[in-house]
Design a protein around this motif. Structure first.
Motif, short mmCIF file in Angstrom:
data_model
loop_
_atom_site.label_atom_id
_atom_site.label_comp_id
_atom_site.label_asym_id
_atom_site.label_seq_id
_atom_site.Cartn_x
_atom_site.Cartn_y
_atom_site.Cartn_z
N LEU A 43 -13.86 11.10 -7.81
CA LEU A 43 -13.32 10.52 -6.58
C LEU A 43 -11.80 10.49 -6.63
CD1 LEU A 43 -15.74 7.49 -5.98
CD2 LEU A 43 -15.78 9.74 -4.86
N ARG A 44 -11.15 10.72 -5.50
CA ARG A 44 -9.69 10.71 -5.42
C ARG A 44 -9.23 9.35 -4.90
NH1 ARG A 44 -6.40 14.24 -2.34
NH2 ARG A 44 -7.95 14.23 -0.67
N PHE A 45 -9.09 8.38 -5.79
CA PHE A 45 -8.65 7.05 -5.38
C PHE A 45 -7.17 7.09 -5.02
CE2 PHE A 45 -12.23 6.01 -8.26
CZ PHE A 45 -13.02 5.34 -7.34
N ALA A 46 -6.81 6.40 -3.96
CA ALA A 46 -5.40 6.30 -3.56
C ALA A 46 -4.67 5.40 -4.55
CB ALA A 46 -5.29 5.73 -2.15
N VAL A 47 -3.61 5.93 -5.15
CA VAL A 47 -2.87 5.16 -6.16
C VAL A 47 -1.44 4.87 -5.71
CG1 VAL A 47 -4.25 6.01 -8.07
CG2 VAL A 47 -2.23 7.30 -7.36
N ASP A 48 -0.99 5.48 -4.63
CA ASP A 48 0.31 5.15 -4.06
C ASP A 48 0.23 5.38 -2.56
OD1 ASP A 48 0.76 7.93 -3.47
OD2 ASP A 48 1.44 8.21 -5.53
N SER A 49 1.31 5.13 -1.85
CA SER A 49 1.29 5.23 -0.39
C SER A 49 2.17 6.36 0.11
CB SER A 49 1.73 3.90 0.23
OG SER A 49 3.05 3.57 -0.19
N THR A 50 2.34 7.41 -0.68
CA THR A 50 3.14 8.54 -0.23
C THR A 50 2.45 9.21 0.95
OG1 THR A 50 2.05 9.94 -1.85
CG2 THR A 50 4.16 8.97 -2.49
N PRO A 51 3.20 9.80 1.88
CA PRO A 51 2.58 10.46 3.04
C PRO A 51 1.56 11.51 2.62
CG PRO A 51 4.94 10.23 3.37
CD PRO A 51 4.67 9.84 1.95
N THR A 52 0.49 11.61 3.37
CA THR A 52 -0.58 12.56 3.07
C THR A 52 -0.52 13.75 4.01
OG1 THR A 52 -2.17 11.64 4.64
CG2 THR A 52 -2.03 10.59 2.47
N ALA A 53 -1.34 14.75 3.74
CA ALA A 53 -1.54 15.82 4.71
C ALA A 53 -2.21 15.21 5.94
CB ALA A 53 -2.42 16.90 4.09
N PRO A 54 -2.10 15.87 7.10
CA PRO A 54 -2.73 15.32 8.31
C PRO A 54 -4.20 15.02 8.09
CG PRO A 54 -1.31 17.17 8.87
CD PRO A 54 -1.36 17.12 7.38
#
Length: 371
Positions: free
Chosen positions: A337-348
């Motif tokens: 699973l790809r857990f979110a570890v920071d709040s950097t902008p993502t791809a759309p």
């Protein structure tokens, strides 16, 4: 049929919806000492409180505030729309009832439901239904609202949810943890259990074409009720809710860009939810980003589904996903699973999945699409 979200309002221990989202992006938490109860006796010392007075009927007051704000944002009025409301809750106004060893004879029992609270925000609501479906109550309310629109029973439906932490629920979580939980740590190998939060939320659901400024599109809500166990989750039951949502929304797991998980930080829920996501959503691809809110705002019971929904709306609109507060060492069952570890902008991102799982196997999964 799909439906549009025309307005959304939230209150949590971190503030309004916008304030909560900003705090989540910063990785902040609303955790603090337990208030208004005997922490030592309950074996619970911490919680995620809203900082207001200890008045009666707090859950209803938060709900009134959110319903009014959501309707204002949606610009929906009873002069132009038949507006109904469906309110989800796990505990209703139990905390107020607990104040008395024996409630007075004239106790206003109708306030344990939320018709009066919703009508305090909009007196002309055609009807108000309160659904008490444990921790997935807000998701069930959303599914009912979409059915009401499809059947032509309303032109707009306010979907609300609210809960205040109660002594009985605090007693329950204190009994199931070997040691008092210090913080909620969703999907962490060292998670120690759940802590309660509190708050409310409301969204306004309308039919396609009924608003020129939708926040997002609700594709579908999948539901299951497996009655597997009073508290322990069933991976089969959770999986049925996921596959039901994907089938109703005519999507596959590969289409999901973001999962706002239930993520209670408990021994059984997190591994079960991780397995369900790996089996039904990730497949053999990179899989969606996965985030969870309870490390920052606690478990808000019946309101948790709509709190997740509001964050999903903002993540899709702003292209940023909050990190999982409290996650340091992902649990082994979450490998892949790809857990979110920071709040950097993502791809759309186009499609978000919102999980809400409740005691007794009452589960909902909502698919939300960007517009």
């Amino acid at each position: 049929m799909t439906a549009l979200l025309a307005g959304s309002a939230v209150v949590t221990c971190l503030g309004t919806g916008a304030e909560t989202f900003d705090a989540l992006l910063d990785g902040r938490s609303g955790l603090g000492p337990l208030r208004r109860t005997d922490a030592e006796r309950l074996s619970v010392s911490r919680g995620y409180h809203i900082a207001d007075d200890d008045s009666c009927f707090r859950a209803g007051a938060w709900l009134t505030q959110c319903v009014r704000q959501a309707l204002d944002e949606a610009e929906i009025t009873p002069q132009t729309h038949r507006i109904a409301a469906v309110i989800g809750t796990g505990l209703r106004e139990l905390r107020t009832l607990e104040r008395w060893e024996e409630p007075p004879a004239d106790f206003p029992t109708h306030l344990l439901h939320f018709g009066s609270a919703a009508r305090a925000a909009e007196p002309a609501l055609t009807e108000v239904v309160t659904v008490s479906n444990a921790c997935s109550a807000g998701g069930h309310a959303l599914a009912m609202a979409q059915d009401m629109l499809d059947l032509g029973e309303a032109d707009a439906v306010v979907v609300g949810a609210t809960d205040e932490m109660s002594g009985s629920m605090l007693t329950m979580i204190g009994r199931v943890a070997e040691e008092p939980t210090e913080a909620v740590r969703p999907f962490d190998a060292d998670r120690g259990g759940v802590l309660l939060g509190e708050g409310a939320a409301a969204v306004v659901l309308v039919a396609e074409g009924a608003t020129e400024r939708p926040l997002a599109r609700v594709l579908a809500t999948g539901v299951s009720c497996d009655a597997h166990h009073e508290t322990a989750p069933s991976t089969e039951g959770l999986g049925r809710a996921v596959t039901d949502a994907l089938r109703r929304g005519d999507r596959t797991g590969r289409d999901v860009d973001l999962v706002v998980a239930h993520g209670t930080g408990t021994a059984l829920n997190d591994p079960a939810e991780a397995r369900v996501l790996l089996e039904n959503v990730v497949g053999d691809g990179p899989g969606p980003l996965v985030t969870a809110l309870k490390g920052a705002i606690g478990h808000t019971s019946g309101a948790s589904a709509l709190h997740n929904l509001d964050v999903a709306i903002r993540a899709l609109r702003h292209g940023r996903v909050p990190p999982v507060v409290g996650l340091r060492h992902p649990l082994p069952e979450g490998e892949g699973l790809r857990f979110a570890v920071d709040s950097t902008p993502t791809a759309p991102m186009r499609l978000a999945q919102i999980d809400a799982f409740g005691f007794g196997g009452v589960n909902t999964v909502t698919l939300l699409e960007a517009v």
